[in-house]
Scaffold this motif. Structure first.
Motif, PDB file in Angstrom:
ATOM      1  N   ILE A  54      40.580  36.123  46.765  1.00  0.00           N
ATOM      2  CA  ILE A  54      40.857  36.090  48.239  1.00  0.00           C
ATOM      3  C   ILE A  54      42.198  36.852  48.655  1.00  0.00           C
ATOM      4  O   ILE A  54      42.542  37.217  49.655  1.00  0.00           O
ATOM      5  CB  ILE A  54      41.033  34.594  48.925  1.00  0.00           C
ATOM      6  N   GLU A  55      42.830  37.396  47.507  1.00  0.00           N
ATOM      7  CA  GLU A  55      44.230  38.208  47.822  1.00  0.00           C
ATOM      8  C   GLU A  55      43.534  39.710  47.934  1.00  0.00           C
ATOM      9  O   GLU A  55      44.481  40.749  48.227  1.00  0.00           O
ATOM     10  CB  GLU A  55      45.106  38.052  46.825  1.00  0.00           C
ATOM     11  N   TYR A  56      42.391  40.323  47.484  1.00  0.00           N
ATOM     12  CA  TYR A  56      42.093  41.857  47.519  1.00  0.00           C
ATOM     13  C   TYR A  56      42.152  42.188  48.976  1.00  0.00           C
ATOM     14  O   TYR A  56      41.392  41.615  49.685  1.00  0.00           O
ATOM     15  CB  TYR A  56      40.674  42.070  46.689  1.00  0.00           C
ATOM     16  N   SER A  57      42.731  43.472  49.131  1.00  0.00           N
ATOM     17  CA  SER A  57      42.622  43.813  50.628  1.00  0.00           C
ATOM     18  C   SER A  57      41.240  44.945  50.558  1.00  0.00           C
ATOM     19  O   SER A  57      40.772  45.183  49.572  1.00  0.00           O
ATOM     20  CB  SER A  57      43.860  44.876  50.854  1.00  0.00           C
ATOM     21  N   ALA A  58      40.986  45.364  51.587  1.00  0.00           N
ATOM     22  CA  ALA A  58      40.026  46.172  51.826  1.00  0.00           C
ATOM     23  C   ALA A  58      39.963  47.502  51.056  1.00  0.00           C
ATOM     24  O   ALA A  58      39.116  48.158  50.410  1.00  0.00           O
ATOM     25  CB  ALA A  58      39.541  46.567  53.202  1.00  0.00           C
ATOM     26  N   GLU A  59      41.355  47.951  51.182  1.00  0.00           N
ATOM     27  CA  GLU A  59      41.751  49.171  50.363  1.00  0.00           C
ATOM     28  C   GLU A  59      41.430  49.317  48.810  1.00  0.00           C
ATOM     29  O   GLU A  59      41.189  50.003  48.180  1.00  0.00           O
ATOM     30  CB  GLU A  59      43.022  49.735  50.887  1.00  0.00           C
ATOM     31  N   GLU A  60      42.046  47.860  48.392  1.00  0.00           N
ATOM     32  CA  GLU A  60      41.879  47.654  46.926  1.00  0.00           C
ATOM     33  C   GLU A  60      40.500  47.429  46.493  1.00  0.00           C
ATOM     34  O   GLU A  60      40.102  48.208  45.326  1.00  0.00           O
ATOM     35  CB  GLU A  60      42.653  46.256  46.380  1.00  0.00           C
ATOM     36  N   TYR A  61      39.722  46.865  47.221  1.00  0.00           N
ATOM     37  CA  TYR A  61      38.521  46.766  47.040  1.00  0.00           C
ATOM     38  C   TYR A  61      37.594  48.263  46.969  1.00  0.00           C
ATOM     39  O   TYR A  61      36.795  48.424  45.867  1.00  0.00           O
ATOM     40  CB  TYR A  61      37.497  46.034  48.097  1.00  0.00           C
ATOM     41  N   SER A  62      37.871  49.178  48.044  1.00  0.00           N
ATOM     42  CA  SER A  62      37.124  50.202  47.892  1.00  0.00           C
ATOM     43  C   SER A  62      37.858  51.207  46.883  1.00  0.00           C
ATOM     44  O   SER A  62      36.898  51.996  46.141  1.00  0.00           O
ATOM     45  CB  SER A  62      37.138  51.094  49.384  1.00  0.00           C
ATOM     46  N   GLY A  67      38.562  37.013  33.097  1.00  0.00           N
ATOM     47  CA  GLY A  67      39.883  36.823  33.879  1.00  0.00           C
ATOM     48  C   GLY A  67      40.261  38.322  34.476  1.00  0.00           C
ATOM     49  O   GLY A  67      41.587  38.403  34.820  1.00  0.00           O
ATOM     50  N   SER A  68      39.419  39.096  34.689  1.00  0.00           N
ATOM     51  CA  SER A  68      40.030  40.465  34.841  1.00  0.00           C
ATOM     52  C   SER A  68      39.975  40.856  36.376  1.00  0.00           C
ATOM     53  O   SER A  68      40.054  42.025  36.903  1.00  0.00           O
ATOM     54  CB  SER A  68      39.172  41.803  33.937  1.00  0.00           C
ATOM     55  N   GLY A  69      39.299  39.792  37.221  1.00  0.00           N
ATOM     56  CA  GLY A  69      39.454  40.003  38.500  1.00  0.00           C
ATOM     57  C   GLY A  69      37.754  40.123  38.970  1.00  0.00           C
ATOM     58  O   GLY A  69      37.035  40.881  38.190  1.00  0.00           O
ATOM     59  N   SER A  70      37.707  39.848  40.283  1.00  0.00           N
ATOM     60  CA  SER A  70      36.090  39.847  40.548  1.00  0.00           C
ATOM     61  C   SER A  70      35.501  40.991  41.092  1.00  0.00           C
ATOM     62  O   SER A  70      34.564  41.144  41.734  1.00  0.00           O
ATOM     63  CB  SER A  70      35.941  38.718  41.610  1.00  0.00           C
TER      64      SER A  70
END
Ligand code: NDP
Length: 256
Positions: free
Chosen positions: A103-111, A153-156
């Protein structure tokens, strides 16, 4: 040519200045291939190119941010002109990670993660296809991760980008077999590189990793580059569409 030699072959390895990519460049060049590589840091790239020249390896390269569409295009143009429109080997090694709760990922980090880890590899395959086909014996190798098949555990976001690469391996293996291009994938567990060294410094995590891993240690970049090289050699000519773990036994170990 020998089944165990890459003499006369050409290769593009993305992200070759550190870690797994660096080991792959040396492994392929050591087996006789002419290698082209890239990274974002010009000073580090030039230092590597100089060292490789000193070792007698045939390696050239240029700065390229693999997450940029225009820079990928330029990269493959460079490769095409250097290798006369032909390429035997494409190793999609570039990848990165940002670890945090979902829930903490921003749209920029996702992309950023989707672009760097998946879109760049996908597009490089598209760009390199005519060159691989023209060489008459082509081989693509992706560097995935055990995070593409299980939770580590490396993030979704990282895990799903690697899972997408695992499936792309199978699709391209079938679609491009007619062009004599084999496509395989290597999925490492923890390998000692600049990507994860800050994590391996955490005693608690390192201990957890080691107790979970049947071989009771993390891996070294050379333990990944060896299987990558094998998958590019004529010796592996009947192997395509495979995702091979380099994980000290992690993914077959449920209890310890
Ligand atoms: P490192 O971060 O140690 O090295 C990455 C290399 O790629 C560097 O040369 C870096 O140079 C270059 N690079 C990074 N981003 C870009 C970019 N956008 N464009 C061009 N070059 C880039 O990583 P590793 O060697 O550990 O990882 C390599 C691959 O292996 C990745 O796909 C990673 O996901 C995967 N992997 C790693 C594991 C590990 O434990 N180390 C485990 C499982 C998989 P620069 O920063 O100057 O651009």
């Amino acid at each position: 040519t020998s089944r165990w030699s890459l003499n006369g072959m050409t290769a593009l390895v993305t992200g070759g200045t550190r870690g797994i990519g660096h080991a792959i460049v040396e492994e392929l060049a050591g087996l006789g291939a002419a290698v082209y590589t890239c990274s974002r840091n010009e000073a580090e790239l030039n230092k590597c190119l100089k060292e490789w020249e000193g070792k007698g390896f045939l390696v050239s390269g240029s700065v390229c941010d693999a997450s940029s569409k225009d820079q990928r295009q330029k990269l493959v143009e460079n490769v095409a002109s250097l290798f006369n429109g032909r390429l035997n080997i494409l190793v999609n090694n570039v990848g990165t990670n940002i670890r945090k709760p979902t829930i903490e990922y921003s749209a920029e980090e996702y992309s950023k993660l989707i672009t760097t880890n998946f879109e760049s590899s996908y597009h490089l395959c598209q760009l390199a296809h005519p060159l691989l086909k023209a060489s008459q014996v082509g081989s693509i190798v992706f560097i995935s991760s055990v995070a593409g098949v299980m939770h580590i555990g490396s993030g979704s976001i990282y895990g799903p980008t690697k899972a997408a690469i695992n499936q792309l391996t199978k699709n391209l293996a079938c679609e491009w077999a007619k062009d004599n291009i084999r496509t395989n994938c290597v999925a490492p567990w923890y390998i000692r590189t600049s990507l994860v060294e800050h994590l391996l410094e955490k005693k608690e995590l390192l201990e957890k990793i080691i107790t979970r891993t049947p071989l009771q240690r993390v891996g070294e970049p050379e333990e990944v580059s060896s299987i990558v090289a094998f998958l590019c050699l004529p010796a592996s000519s009947y192997i395509t569409g495979q995702v091979i773990s380099v994980d000290g036994g992690l993914t077959v170990n449920a209890l310890n």
